[in-house]
Design a protein around this motif. Structure first.
Motif: not given
Length: 611
Positions: A529-544
């Motif tokens: 029933a789910v098609s998308e995972f959405k979030l807001r994110v911020r970091g220290d410049g590292r690739k995640l």
């Protein structure tokens, strides 16, 4: 120990108690032949019945043929000449054996653990590390004699470990003991949280070269914490994996060791010291079998036993199929473990059946039956193994209302076909289970839990929600670490931060967090029933890296998406429905982590939504 949160099709197998208070072939009235349903509530309290002409193992001895009378959830009488009052429903025990409800003396009870345990006749679990926030409710439940679908729980709550020690690698924020002078205050805090006993950790977790990979309690902290536990009249039990640590724990006054060491064959002096101390040992051979990767391990025999498989949830089958990293494979250490159990047994040391369920290759309830088989393999008789799962743990942990079939005790009972006092695997042929005198429904849901669209909470009660756990590479032999914490920003809602360090040591080290959609990490849910995972994110410049784990085979490679994350908040949308390698019919978990070059990392998330 694994971080956790806390089906086969339903079979109409003729459970004797399906109509315990009604009519049916399995239940009849004693005496003149009037149906059991004629008894009224005024004359017959709930949870009242009798089991007649049954072999009884009462926790200590075998009664070849007896009648057991239960009134209002308590055992009223036991014996060959017990008269059953008119109107009391009677279960025919011919050809069967009645056992006290089994006790698993080493588990980690998260998610559905206690329900899973009860379906296999484990009516009491002794937890060795879990979230203390649930302990007050667990205490109230075990003090009740009401109908329940869960095993009772006693728990150590938060374990006593050092900074960076075993128990901290799962990312759950816990207090650590690094100053012996603080031991009494530390133990008192655990008791205030609801700990029934105190568990201490001596675990350096050696790598293949024998070098310690973790911090562990100092000798001074160990001794101070044991003394502090005893000052509050609490048992002090110690996690060990090496003979030297076992010897230290016993010398410090430990009441029990909650693993068997397999590093060496134990010196007779150590065995004698354990015996002289009157300490008990919970060998947890089930998890040792899994850790050391034996192809003929008990977990595989449990997973393939048709007497057990119909009652396993799909997640339990996954747990049994899971394995430890290949670097742990060591048949010699498992053989050492068996030999050490044999030596302890011959010396008269009290041994308790415990599985360490919650770890790969184990599952709550079913694994207890595998542990009994392994104890027999290590030299115990079937009767002695049954004692290790009933009366012995009740006596060792001061559980005075269970563990035996005796007048006045709880009617936690398991009726099995055959004779487990001669063939220990007969414990798996369960005919009926009673908890507090009420029949237990062993039916298992056939469908996976449904994951619905909507916002995903980050916190519960000010702490990270059970849907979020720290994730790192230590579970596959790495050295990275991670933890979760709340980050406040004025009047705004807190964000969830993952912080830690990526440490070189394996091919692809990482640290971060995992979204857990099911009742425990990597348990499947139906997310179609789910098609998308959405979030807001911020970091220290590292690739995640975002990894989506799914599919019926836990070895299936995850779907992967690389994220360029800066120091400013940004929205990330992951198209689960079209992502390569993702099976939404069996979604297991979504990991967001930092990898690549060694060094510290930090990132935060907020506004998570399934769409």
């Amino acid at each position: 120990m694994k971080m956790e949160k806390s089906s086969a099709h339903t079979q109409a197998v003729g459970l004797l108690l399906g109509a315990l208070l009604g009519s049916g072939a399995a239940v009849a009235a004693d005496g003149a032949g009037a149906p059991a349903a004629t008894a009224t509530k005024a004359t017959l309290p709930a949870a009242s019945f009798a089991i007649r002409q049954v072999r009884v193992f009462d926790g200590e001895r075998v009664l070849p043929s007896a009648t057991v009378l239960v009134r209002d959830g308590l055992i009223a009488e036991v014996g060959a000449g017990v008269a059953v009052p008119a109107g009391v429903p009677v279960v025919d025990g011919n050809g069967a054996t009645l056992l006290p409800g089994l006790i698993d003396s080493h588990v980690h009870a998260w998610g559905e653990a206690r329900s899973d345990a009860l379906r296999f006749g484990v009516t009491t679990e002794l937890d060795m590390f879990s979230d203390h926030r649930g302990l007050a409710a667990a205490r109230a439940e075990r003090e009740s004699r009401g109908k329940t679908g869960k095993a009772d729980l006693w728990s150590a709550g938060t374990l006593v470990t050092a900074k960076g020690g075993h128990g901290t690698q799962y990312g759950v924020p816990i207090a650590t003991l690094d100053d012996p002078a603080q031991a009494q205050a530390f133990v008192d805090a655990r008791i205030a949280e609801g700990s029934d006993y105190i568990k201490l950790v001596l675990e350096p977790l050696l790598d293949a070269s024998g070098k310690a990979r973790m911090n562990t309690l100092s000798e001074a902290s160990l001794r101070a914490a044991v003394k502090a536990a005893h000052a509050r009249k609490r048992l002090a039990v110690v996690h060990v994996s090496q003979a030297s640590d076992a010897a230290l724990a016993i010398d410090a006054g430990a009441d029990g060791l909650v693993h068997i060491n397999g590093d060496v064959i134990d010196d007779p002096k150590l065995v004698a010291a354990i015996k002289q101390r009157k300490a008990f040992v919970v060998p947890t051979l089930t998890v040792m079998s899994s850790i050391y990767g034996l192809e003929g391990s008990a977990r595989k025999r449990v997973a393939g036993d048709e007497r057990l498989t119909p009652y396993l949830r799909p997640q339990q089958k996954d747990q049994l199929a899971a394995s430890f990293p290949s670097g742990f494979l060591n048949e010699e250490k498992f053989n050492n473990s068996l030999e050490n159990v044999r030596r302890l047994h011959e010396a008269g040391v009290t041994l308790l059946a415990g599985t360490d369920s919650g770890n790969p290759g184990t599952t709550h309830g079913a694994s207890e039956h595998g542990e009994l088989e392994l104890l027999v393999q290590a030299g115990l008789s079937p009767v002695q193994a049954l004692n290790a799962a009933t009366a012995a743990p009740a006596r060792s942990f001061g559980l005075d209302d269970r563990g035996r079939i005796a007048s006045g005790l709880r009617a936690d009972l398991v009726l099995v076909d055959g004779d487990p006092t001669t063939d220990i695997t007969a414990t798996r042929a369960i005919r009926s289970i009673w908890k507090n005198g009420y029949p237990v429904d062993r039916a298992v849901a056939t469908a996976l839990p449904m994951l619905k669209p909507g916002k995903v909470a980050l916190f519960e009660g000010g702490k990270p929600s059970a849907s979020w756990v720290a994730s790192n590479d230590r579970y596959i032999g790495g050295k990275s670490n991670s933890r979760l914490e709340a980050v406040a920003d004025g009047d705004k809602a807190p964000t969830l931060a993952a912080r830690g360090e990526v440490v070189a040591g394996i091919a692809q080290p990482w640290g971060g967090l995992m979204f857990v959609p099911g009742p425990e990490p990597l348990a499947s849910v139906d997310a179609r029933a789910v098609s998308e995972f959405k979030l807001r994110v911020r970091g220290d410049g590292r690739k995640l890296t975002l990894m989506v784990f799914s599919g019926t085979d836990m070895r299936r490679p995850p779907g992967i998406q690389q994220l360029e994350v800066g120091v400013q908040w940004q929205d990330v949308r992951v198209p689960l429905a079209t992502m390569t390698g993702v099976d939404l019919a069996n979604l297991r978990g979504i990991v967001l982590g930092a990898g690549g070059e060694p060094g510290p990392f930090a990132f935060e998330i907020e506004a998570v939504e399934l769409r």
